[in-house]
Design an enzyme around this catalytic site. Sequence first.
Site: not given
Ligand code: FRU
Length: 528
Positions: A51, A234
Amino acid sequence: MKNLLYLLLFLISCAPKGDHAKEATNSDKDYYQEQHRPQFHFSPAEKWMNDPNGMVYFEGEYHLFYQYYPDSTVWGPMHWGHAVSEDLVHWEHLPIGLYPDSLGYIFSGSAVIDWKNSSGLGKDGEPPMIAIFTHHDPVGEKTTENDFQYQSIAYSHDKGRTWTKYEGNPVIPNTEKIRDFRDPKVMWDEANEEWLMVFAAKDRVKFWRSDDLKSWEFLSDWGHQYGDRNGVWECPDFFPMTVGDSGAPKWVLLLSINPGSSNGGSGTMYFVGDWDGKNFKIESKFEKDILDGKSVWLDYGRDNYAGVTWSDVPDTDGRKLFMGWMSNWDYAQVVPTDKWRSAMTLARTLKLDDSSAGYRLFVEPVHEMSKLRGVPTKLTPSTIAETMGLIGKFTANQSEMVLEFDLEKTNAAQFGIELSNSKGERYVVGFDQEHNQFFSDRTHAGKQSFSEKFGAKVHRAPRLSNSSKVKLHLFFDSASAELFADDGATVMTDIFFPNEDFSKAVLFSSGGEATLAKGIIYPLERSW
Ligand code: FRU
């Protein structure tokens, strides 16, 4: 004494400079030239990325932090990698911003400039940059307690180069013991004069408020009333937007969900409504679009996830700037790249408008992308019966195309553009008139065997516009295609991995003829 000084200088010069500080530069001819390496998208020089995080504009720089694991090309203990850009097109890698600590890995989150120093964490009259993120405790995760994710903050006095974690972390502990309790996005709510945080908690989002970014107060939960969406929620984002030119304000909630997206795996939906300072209420017209588990998606391709918007873009600019992770948890960790894994989408602008279907977001690439354009090739208006080769001074897999088809003079069932190589691999994107859908077909676009979920089916998107002109605005990079159809009304982003670069491009029609009313193709320079 002098020897001691030399020894000290020697030791300092040997100290790590940050694991992924830029290793090579544009002047190295092999830099960013590996197979499948995006030429004008952001990707880390090496290792794993997911992300985008902490996107904030400050003193002439757009910051992009990102979920980063510097020791491997698969997901692991999360850090915040860091890059900056002056134009959202050319990026400079900087040393890692945030490292895991005793409270856990550094999961996704946001960053803001605390202009009024409400936190008291500023220095020398300068506003601090504050990062708000989830701490994920990997030890706690293995116990039966579910309180191993909580929200924390860190501050920087040197434009995001170095950070200090706040001693009072976490600022929002997980007292309800919710397993998925993460990804805080913070904004300054001008109308209510307070900091507003949204984050995801299992099957809902939570809203909290603060005066100083350090102590937070719960406001409300939202979302569970709209049904089970079969995935974990998320990376939400929440912000006001003006509807078209009307001046009417509405609030938009972006929400990523995995799995459960329109074409499979990870995807981002959105909701439009009103905010009264405590609760988010869906706009009545928009409500019909999301009842019975239905969703409105920001992007109907499979490779735009966890995207959020930049904070603190100056009012004089006024754009809502967005970027997403150009991959999908269905296969992100096994895609066939060796040195690094994943890239980001192009930076995009979001606009809210009242369409015939109700409130919708219109998404387009930032205008700064035009900086990369070379000498254009103009296409003559033509009728396409089966195929029409595209010849000009451009390379198919590093180009931008703007094509306009006239439906009144088109009886083809499908038409669009096909990229191919000498191995017979092809990627096809276009419009299916029979079903009133756009489609993106990577089922024969090269490597597939790394995941059954990758190339199983053609991706489809409903058409929103009613115009008799179908506009395809396309960006092709080595390993991706982005379609912004009908001035951003429908968007599809897909990645692919041909065994040999796509070098040929043709327009095609099937089941009849299609009429190209206008077309222009730009070669794009690489941005690395
Ligand atoms: C989304 C996610 C978020 C988390 C991160 C962990 O892709 O799962 O919810 O904070 O990636 O790397």
